[in-house]
Each structure stands twice: as structure tokens, then as C-alpha cells.
Scaffold this active site. Structure first.
Site, short mmCIF file in Angstrom:
data_model
loop_
_atom_site.label_atom_id
_atom_site.label_comp_id
_atom_site.label_asym_id
_atom_site.label_seq_id
_atom_site.Cartn_x
_atom_site.Cartn_y
_atom_site.Cartn_z
N ASP A 90 0.84 -1.20 0.00
CA ASP A 90 0.00 0.00 0.00
C ASP A 90 0.88 1.25 0.00
O ASP A 90 2.04 1.21 0.41
CB ASP A 90 -0.89 0.03 1.26
CG ASP A 90 -1.85 -1.15 1.29
OD1 ASP A 90 -2.17 -1.68 0.21
OD2 ASP A 90 -2.27 -1.53 2.41
N1 URA Z 1 -1.20 -6.06 3.79
C1 URA Z 1 -1.73 -4.81 3.79
O1 URA Z 1 -2.79 -4.58 4.35
N2 URA Z 1 -1.03 -3.83 3.16
C2 URA Z 1 0.15 -4.03 2.55
O2 URA Z 1 0.75 -3.09 2.01
C3 URA Z 1 0.69 -5.34 2.57
C4 URA Z 1 -0.01 -6.34 3.19
#
Ligand code: URA
Length: 228
Positions: A90
Site C-alpha cells: 500500500d
Molecule cells: N497487507 C496490507 O494490508 N497492506 C500491505 O501493504 C501489505 C499487506
């Protein structure tokens, strides 16, 4: 870059991008070609695999919408050869991100069949409760699939009132860590990936920095998806 005279091969500046390198370096094998870009050695690599310490505020998409792409952290020669992130983090997640221009390697590493563990350090809004550990190990149901998802390991880092947890997952669904933590009544304040399969984030890399995988790291990664 070649036309601008920024590239040398075997010590000779080449200004014709169409010049066959085999003619310029008849004795050398491609793996022995040493390019220089702006005076810095740039050894020939058939395929590129790099690790990046992803900082917050960058999107993994090649067409980012709200923040710069992680690609903006790489030098031009790497961007031009079409590297792509292996899976996504993310925008606000930090830590280990691999990128490659090897389509088959990328495909295998992002396939749901690849269950190599990914380890995340999770900073939680509320104190971690033992019951949450057991629930994640048993499996929780997320809103997009009736099949429960389980954590492979959960470890609270502080002895009492822990707010930081190491969470190991064997798969990588959309927002998986955030949704699993929400499913047990807590909330992710910060998320950092420490490990993917055989690879740890190099502690010498500051946020935003990248490096090539060593030959040993790359072989172990390829072997883990039977691409030796
Ligand atoms: N899980 C998430 O919620 N976000 C990420 O960036 C990676 C794994």
C-alpha cells in the site's frame, strides 16, 4: 543516454545506439561487458532483480494516481528496462519491495501457489490481546471470500500491553494485514515488511534506497519458485 555520450562500453564512449556490441567487443561474452553510465560501472545483467526499501507516500502502480510511483526512486537505466514491482505494498506501507524485469519470475512469485512467508511488523492502535493471536492463527473470514485466512505466525514484540506485532502470512491478498488486524478488533497504524520468502530487507538500505540482489540471493529466490 547513448546519443548524449553518457554511456561507455569497455572504456569506449559509444554514441550510436544501433552499434552491435558484438562488433565492438568481439572477444567478450555478454556477461563480461562492463558499461559505464556517467562514469559509473554498470555491469551487464541479463535480468534485473533489485530490492527497494519502500518509503511511505509512494504507490506501487506504474500509473500512480495520488503519490509518486516507487519507480521514481530508481535510476533512469533501470526504469527504462521495464522493471515492475513483484506484488504490491500500500501507499503507506514501508519496507521490502522486490522489482524485476523477469516476467516469469514475477509471475511465479505473485502466484497464489507461492506460499513463501512474508513477515510484517505491524504497529497497532490498541494493545494486542492474546486472544487476537489465537484467532489469527485459527483463521478469520474477510469480506471478499468465505474461506478463512490464517496467519502462519504471530508474535507480540513487547511483553505487556504490546502495540507492535510480527505477523507472518503465507499469501498476499488485497490489504490483507490491515483487514486481518481489523477482523480481530484492532487497527493498523503503521505497516512495514521485513521479509519475503528467502529475503530479508537489508538493514543498510535507508527508506528510498535500493540495491541489486547478490547472486546468492537471486539464486535462492529463483530456486524457491523452481526457476534455477
Ligand atoms: N497487507 C496490507 O494490508 N497492506 C500491505 O501493504 C501489505 C499487506
Amino acid at each position: 543516454m547513448v546519443r548524449l555520450g553518457r554511456v561507455a562500453v569497455g572504456g569506449v564512449v559509444v554514441e550510436d545506439p544501433d552499434l552491435p556490441l558484438g562488433e565492438l567487443l568481439p572477444q567478450a561474452e555478454p556477461q563480461d561487458w562492463v558499461f559505464e553510465v556517467d562514469g559509473k560501472a554498470w555491469p551487464y545483467r541479463e535480468r534485473a532483480v533489485v530490492m527497494l526499501h519502500k518509503p511511505a507516500g509512494h504507490e506501487c502502480s506504474l500509473k500512480p494516481r495520488h503519490h509518486p510511483s516507487v519507480m521514481s526512486l530508481l535510476p533512469t537505466p533501470l526504469r527504462l528496462r521495464g522493471l515492475q514491482p513483484i506484488g504490491r505494498l500500500d501507499e503507506d506501507t514501508t519496507g521490502l519491495l522486490l522489482l524485476t524485469d523477469d516476467g516469469e519470475l514475477n509471475h511465479r512469485l505473485t502466484s497464489p501457489k507461492w506460499h513463501a512467508p512474508k513477515v510484517y511488523q505491524v504497529s497497532c492502535r490498541h494493545a494486542w490481546v492474546a486472544d487476537a493471536t489465537q484467532r489469527l492463527l485459527d483463521g478469520v473470514v474477510l469480506d471478499d471470500d468465505p474461506q478463512a485466512v490464517q496467519a502462519l505466525a504471530v508474535q507480540a514484540l513487547e511483553e505487556a500491553q504490546a502495540h507492535t506485532v510480527l505477523l507472518t502470512l503465507g499469501e498476499g491478498r488485497y490489504h490483507q494485514v490491515k483487514r486481518m488486524v481489523a477482523a480481530v478488533g484492532n487497527r493498523v497504524d503503521a505497516l512495514h515488511r521485513l521479509r519475503m520468502g528467502t529475503l530479508d530487507l537489508d538493514p543498510k538500505l535507508a527508506p528510498g534506497q535500493w540495491r541489486w540482489l547478490t547472486p546468492e540471493e537471486e539464486s535462492a529466490l529463483r530456486a524457491s519458485v523452481r526457476l534455477d
